[in-house]
Design a protein around this motif. Structure first.
Motif, mmCIF file in Angstrom:
data_model
loop_
_atom_site.group_PDB
_atom_site.id
_atom_site.type_symbol
_atom_site.label_atom_id
_atom_site.label_comp_id
_atom_site.label_asym_id
_atom_site.label_seq_id
_atom_site.Cartn_x
_atom_site.Cartn_y
_atom_site.Cartn_z
ATOM 1 N N UNK A 56 0.836 -1.213 0.000
ATOM 2 C CA UNK A 56 0.000 0.000 0.000
ATOM 3 C C UNK A 56 0.856 1.241 0.000
ATOM 4 N N UNK A 57 0.574 2.144 -0.930
ATOM 5 C CA UNK A 57 1.342 3.386 -1.047
ATOM 6 C C UNK A 57 0.607 4.568 -0.462
ATOM 7 N N UNK A 58 0.736 5.728 -1.116
ATOM 8 C CA UNK A 58 0.104 6.954 -0.619
ATOM 9 C C UNK A 58 -1.406 6.770 -0.527
ATOM 10 N N UNK A 59 -1.972 7.299 0.536
ATOM 11 C CA UNK A 59 -3.422 7.210 0.721
ATOM 12 C C UNK A 59 -3.895 5.781 0.941
ATOM 13 N N UNK A 60 -2.997 4.889 1.254
ATOM 14 C CA UNK A 60 -3.357 3.490 1.522
ATOM 15 C C UNK A 60 -3.735 2.708 0.268
ATOM 16 N N UNK A 61 -3.437 3.299 -0.907
ATOM 17 C CA UNK A 61 -3.834 2.625 -2.157
ATOM 18 C C UNK A 61 -3.032 1.344 -2.358
ATOM 19 N N UNK A 62 -3.758 0.285 -2.679
ATOM 20 C CA UNK A 62 -3.099 -1.018 -2.864
ATOM 21 C C UNK A 62 -2.504 -1.132 -4.270
ATOM 22 N N UNK A 63 -1.320 -1.701 -4.320
ATOM 23 C CA UNK A 63 -0.678 -1.908 -5.629
ATOM 24 C C UNK A 63 -1.582 -2.766 -6.523
ATOM 25 N N UNK A 64 -2.220 -3.761 -5.904
ATOM 26 C CA UNK A 64 -3.105 -4.661 -6.647
ATOM 27 C C UNK A 64 -4.211 -3.883 -7.368
#
Ligand code: NA7
Length: 547
Positions: free
Chosen positions: A411-419
């Motif tokens: 999970x990157x910025x803002x909790x966004x999942x790579x998936x």
């Protein structure tokens, strides 16, 4: 702030939070394969406090896990080793022209010991999550044991063919015999003597495995869905004279690989195949066929890679080579690929593969005619009958390139999942960075290139970039979404000019049901790829935000 290696080193500290101790590092490298080991070496040499986390109990990556009989690389051995150390090149001697897994694992252990890399690693450490803490600008990695590690930079050197794929056959857990996926092969030798064995799949892995198992077992049944254009490997032992010649000429060999379009020490023939007379064309085909390695693919007429008519001409040549080696014409026709162009799938290189089907103890089952319905306690049930086995071998491939990353909770910025970010295919800049995931690097060679030839460059780009961030007193680097979009489009445009997407294969995610169809490899030449890497640096990391 000074930029000496000492100044960038944060000594390892351990903070204790509610969920236990958290080890802190400058950088964490996930994986101890070809790329991971080199990343750890480069980061340590640049003065970073680096930790390696590795799922296996030893180094090797692909060459640790894939222990099945016959496993070897299809690259010329003298092109596969690292090139960063001339001393290493002189100290290591390859035994075979296309080196086998045991030797490759030994090589990577030799490298790890020579450069004292193992002490930076924690083995038996399976990373399940990596979350970016925006406020602290740190990544927190979690193992399946719950243990946590934090670092400013993450290098995911997780391999492109490491997430194994087992088809969701009904009843798969019911089988009472032994079953193995080829990429999770046990360390102890499997005794096939007198056993009834099944192999599911006929990709590059199965093609290496089948002739050896056939010779050893009681009876072998091969379940084939799609036949491949397999070409003779023509392996052999390396003579002392050749060894010395390589050692005296590594500079030339390395240069040749770097200049070649595919990273292999040969080039395409630039003439248009069909503009050359049939006689001359076939003379070249025969010459290439008699040579070892990938020359028949990557040293052939260039337009075989891009033009369907030229491709069909060579494809028919290969089909006839297959027909000539298999005694039973019905079996031969089953082994002859007709539904996809030559090279649209990875060309498996083989040793006595087709002859295996001439043996009395080998049966080929075409699962397009009689599909596998389920795995039973005794074996495999197809639409036709039940086959009984002692051992089932799944040579069913990998969720390639994206799988090792999307199977983790990243999970990157803002909790966004790579998936989620990659739901429609990988979104990267040069395959190594992705928007919204600062200081997160993917150390995979996704260029259409001899693996180590480009993997070394990939690791150098990543580690130089990390050093650049620190040296210039930045704390984070991340690609801009528009640069990412431009790269995705470029990869697609280049891919469409090739035949890489001409059939379902792991090249385009086509081997995994439900996986987005996308070009997973960059279809341009290896020098063009490296030029892109260099251009980004030369233009001061154009397309990236440095803060
Ligand atoms: P591959 O090349 O993906 O081959 C997997 C094989 O498994 C292939 O023959 C598949 O048939 C077969 N397969 C997959 N699912 C099924 C089902 N459900 N039923 C029957 N057969 C199935 O993996 P490899 O491990 O051989 O090679 C991967 C790479 O590793 C290789 O390219 C080298 O670079 C090293 P299909 O062709 O999809 O019809």
């Amino acid at each position: 702030m000074a930029s000496t290696p000492e100044a960038v080193t944060t000594s390892q500290t351990t903070s204790v939070g509610s969920a236990g101790a958290v080890e802190q590092y400058d950088a964490i490298v996930i994986g101890a394969g070809v790329a991971g080991l080199y990343a750890v070496y480069r980061l340590r040499e640049a003065g970073f406090n680096v930790k390696g986390l590795e799922d296996a109990e030893g180094v090797g990556g692909t060459w640790y896990w894939n222990r099945y009989p016959g496993c070897r690389f299809d690259s010329e051995s003298e092109t596969y080793g690292y090139t960063f150390s001339k001393e290493l090149q002189q100290e290591w001697s390859w035994k075979e022209h296309y080196s086998g897994q045991p030797e490759n694992e030994k090589y990577l252990n030799f490298v790890a010991d020579k450069f004292d890399l193992k002490r930076h690693y924690r083995f038996n450490s399976h990373v399940v999550a990596a979350h970016y803490d925006e406020d602290a600008n740190r990544w927190e990695l979690r193992l399946e044991t719950g243990e946590r590690f934090r670092a400013q930079f993450v290098v995911a050197a997780v391999g492109i063919l490491s997430a194994r794929y087992v088809p969701p056959f009904k009843g798969i857990d019911d089988f009472k015999g032994q079953s193995f996926h080829t990429s999770r092969w046990p360390k102890e030798k499997i005794d096939f003597t007198g056993k009834r064995v099944a192999v599911i799949g006929t990709g590059a892995t199965a093609v290496q495995l089948i002739p050896l198992v056939a010779k050893e077992c009681g009876h072998l049944t091969v379940f084939q869905r799609t036949p491949n254009y397999c070409a003779p490997l023509r392996n052999g032992l390396v003579s002392e004279e050749t060894q010395q010649r390589w050692k005296a000429n590594y500079d030339v060999i390395v240069r040749k690989c770097r200049e070649s379009p595919t990273g292999f020490p040969y080039d395409f023939d630039r003439r248009k195949a069909l503009e050359v007379s049939k006689e001359e064309r076939y003379k070249l085909y025969e010459e290439l066929w008699a040579l070892p390695g990938f020359r028949k693919w990557l040293g052939n007429f260039r337009d075989i890679m891009v033009d369907l008519k030229a491709n069909e001409d060579f494809a028919e040549f290969v089909r006839n080579k297959i027909r000539a080696r298999v005694k039973d014409p019905k079996v031969a026709e089953k082994l002859v690929p007709k539904d996809h162009p030559f090279g649209a799938k990875r060309i498996p290189l083989e040793t006595e593969y087709y002859e295996a089907y001439n043996r009395d103890n080998v049966l080929l089952v075409d699962v397009r005619e009689t599909p596998i319905e389920r795995i039973t306690p005794k074996g495999i049930q197809t639409s036709d009958r039940e086959y009984e086995f002692d051992i089932i071998i799944y040579a069913t491939g990998f969720d390639a390139i994206t799988g090792p990353l999307t199977r983790m909770d990243i999970r990157g910025e803002g909790g966004r999942q790579l998936k989620e970010h990659w739901a429609n295919g990988p979104r990267t800049v040069v395959g190594l960075t992705t928007a919204g995931f600062p200081n997160f690097f993917i150390a995979s060679n996704t260029a259409f290139c001899n693996y180590t030839v480009c993997a070394e460059k990939v690791v150098e780009w990543i580690t130089d970039t990390i050093s650049h961030v620190r040296r210039n007193n930045f704390s984070r680097i991340v690609p801009r979404p528009e640069a990412e979009e431009a790269w995705v489009q470029h990869v697609n445009e280049v891919g469409q000019r090739t035949l890489l997407g001409a059939t379902k294969s792991w090249f385009v995610g086509g081997n995994i049901p439900g996986k987005a169809n996308a070009y997973l490899l960059y279809g341009n030449t290896a020098p063009a790829y490296r030029a892109k890497l260099a251009e980004i640096v030369a233009k001061g990391y154009e397309g990236f935000v440095l803060r």
